[in-house]
Design a protein around this motif. Structure first.
Motif, PDB file in Angstrom:
ATOM      1  N   CYS A   1       0.785  -1.197  -0.114  1.00  0.00           N
ATOM      2  CA  CYS A   1      -0.415   0.224  -0.175  1.00  0.00           C
ATOM      3  C   CYS A   1       0.774   1.137   0.029  1.00  0.00           C
ATOM      4  CB  CYS A   1      -0.964   0.020   1.464  1.00  0.00           C
ATOM      5  SG  CYS A   1      -1.850  -0.936   1.321  1.00  0.00           S
ATOM      6  N   PRO A   2       0.617   2.480  -0.825  1.00  0.00           N
ATOM      7  CA  PRO A   2       1.028   3.469  -0.411  1.00  0.00           C
ATOM      8  C   PRO A   2       0.872   4.548   0.371  1.00  0.00           C
ATOM      9  CG  PRO A   2      -0.624   3.303  -2.883  1.00  0.00           C
ATOM     10  CD  PRO A   2      -0.574   2.321  -2.177  1.00  0.00           C
ATOM     11  N   ASP A   3       1.936   5.227   0.738  1.00  0.00           N
ATOM     12  CA  ASP A   3       1.417   5.691   1.975  1.00  0.00           C
ATOM     13  C   ASP A   3       0.040   7.040   1.938  1.00  0.00           C
ATOM     14  OD1 ASP A   3       3.582   5.122   2.723  1.00  0.00           O
ATOM     15  OD2 ASP A   3       5.277   7.024   2.292  1.00  0.00           O
ATOM     16  N   THR A   4      -0.057   6.635   0.664  1.00  0.00           N
ATOM     17  CA  THR A   4      -1.291   7.677   0.182  1.00  0.00           C
ATOM     18  C   THR A   4      -3.092   6.785   0.267  1.00  0.00           C
ATOM     19  OG1 THR A   4      -1.143   7.104  -1.613  1.00  0.00           O
ATOM     20  CG2 THR A   4      -0.945   9.633  -1.028  1.00  0.00           C
ATOM     21  N   VAL A   5      -2.665   5.215   0.647  1.00  0.00           N
ATOM     22  CA  VAL A   5      -3.464   4.315   1.501  1.00  0.00           C
ATOM     23  C   VAL A   5      -3.645   4.398   2.069  1.00  0.00           C
ATOM     24  CG1 VAL A   5      -5.189   2.415   0.238  1.00  0.00           C
ATOM     25  CG2 VAL A   5      -4.065   4.490  -1.922  1.00  0.00           C
TER      26      VAL A   5
END
Length: 420
Positions: free
Chosen positions: A142-146
């Protein structure tokens, strides 16, 4: 005037003409019906041909795209002196390799499912523990934005089901959610429904959503890639539908463009809630026995015999397993060594390569199973078609792991047979 005989003759002729007219009408009606059936079949064949062409075009695109990145950045790495750039390029190569592997696995799984060879193996499964394990699988994807969040009841719920198949379906749904959610939230979990007779699993995201024109076809085999939108929903959705239906459940989706999607699948519930009929300790014991590991052995080191002639392939397995300190890894370079080491070391699990010198893995498995029929053997091979899997099962292999594999796939299948 006509006499009586003439009248009767005329009536007979009229009746005969009327009968023939009725027969002609019936034949015309049948002909029209058959013509309509032929038209419908032709239309279906045309649609099937179009969807298969679209499917092949999508597959070509999906395979070539990661291959292009892998080949391109592999060449660039050799030309750069910057350690930071090399690391970035390696991450790109790893990401695209995983993408390509996922696609190939989906194609193989879908082929297996459509041929009716998908097998459901049920045993008691702690659903809360399963949700935690799935979240751990996606922790670094998961990216930091999710934000990835999990919903699960406070009670310990044990369900008699196929843990691997539920993991497969939820993983496919979460992977699709990640594709369509650049930022926001992905939430997954489960709820009890209908007076605890069913369990509903769900994956919900705040991503781009699905076009209403496409949503009715999203679970179809040849429509699971929407080339016109260029938003790959993956073969995984068709596979999810087949698995869920095989488990006597149903799957559906609700979505709104630019607001997100929610996939749900519901299965009949058989199990315990809060340990009312099976205590937590009894459940753990049952689970361990089904994985060919007793409670008294749970914390002992497990011996895993890896039969592999390729050095790099063995090093990969060894590197993944040595992170788990309760595994001892020993190696056989061919089938003869595998048979010998099985007798000497009594391993808890054998990971068996198929193509090896001197004696291949299938012959070695047949010999091993004659003397150690309870020892689980997992075939590990790059030959992963249905014919190869059938040959491995016929030789006595308990399971099959296709190369290349992800570290989490290897750990999952090892833990399946020797316990967590």
């Amino acid at each position: 005037m006509m006499n009586q005989d003439e009248k009767e003759l005329l009536l007979l002729k009229y009746a005969e003409v009327n009968h023939r007219l009725n027969m002609a009408n019936e034949q015309l009606e049948q002909a029209n019906k058959k013509l309509k059936e032929y038209e419908e079949k032709a239309l279906k064949a045309e649609n099937a041909s179009r969807m298969k062409s679209l499917f092949l075009a999508n597959m070509s695109h999906e395979i070539r795209t990661p291959l292009n990145a892998i080949e391109g950045f592999a060449n660039i790495i050799a030309l750069t002196d910057s350690a930071e750039e090399r690391m970035n390029y390696m991450e790109i190569i790893e990401s695209n390799s995983r993408r390509l592997l996922d696609l190939l696995n989906e194609i193989l799984d879908l082929s297996r499912a459509e041929s009716g060879e998908i097998v459901i193996k049920k045993y008691p499964t702690d659903l809360n523990q399963l949700m935690s394990s799935i979240k751990q699988l996606f922790k670094f994807r998961c990216p930091d934005t999710v934000a990835l969040t999990t919903f699960k009841p406070e009670s310990v719920i044990s369900m008699v089901t196929d843990e691997n198949r539920i993991t497969q379906v939820l993983s496919n749904l979460i992977s699709n959610a990640l594709k369509h959610t650049a930022k926001g939230t992905i939430n997954f979990g489960y709820n009890l429904k209908n007076e605890n007779t069913e369990i509903e699993f769900f994956v919900s995201d705040t991503g781009s959503g699905i076009d209403p024109k496409f949503i009715d076809h999203i679970f179809e085999t040849y429509a699971s890639k929407d080339a016109e939108q260029n938003k790959g929903y993956g073969l995984g959705l068709a596979l999810c539908r087949i698995i869920v239906e095989k488990m006597e459940g149903h799957i559906e989706v609700k979505s709104e463009l630019d607001k997100g999607s929610t996939f749900t699948f519901t299965l009949p519930f058989h199990g315990t809630i809060g340990g009312m009929s099976v205590s937590r300790r009894d459940f753990a014991s049952t689970q361990n026995s089904l994985r060919v590991s007793s409670k008294s052995e749970q914390y002992e080191k497990r011996i895993i015999l890896v039969a592999e002639d390729e050095e790099s392939n063995f090093q990969l397995v060894q590197t993944v397993l040595k992170k788990r300190h309760h595994y001892v890894v020993i190696r056989a370079h061919n089938g003869i060594e595998a048979v010998t080491l099985n007798e000497e070391e009594k391993p808890d699990l054998i990971l068996m390569d198929i193509r090896m010198p001197d004696m291949n893995g299938l012959d070695a498995t047949r010999i091993i199973k004659e003397v150690s029929h309870e020892t689980p053997v997992v075939a590990v091979s790059a030959y992963a078609f249905q014919e190869n899997i059938r040959e491995a099962k016929a030789a006595g292999c308990d399971d099959f792991l296709a190369k290349p594999f992800r570290p989490e796939d290897l750990l999952m299948i090892v833990e399946k047979y020797v316990g967590r």
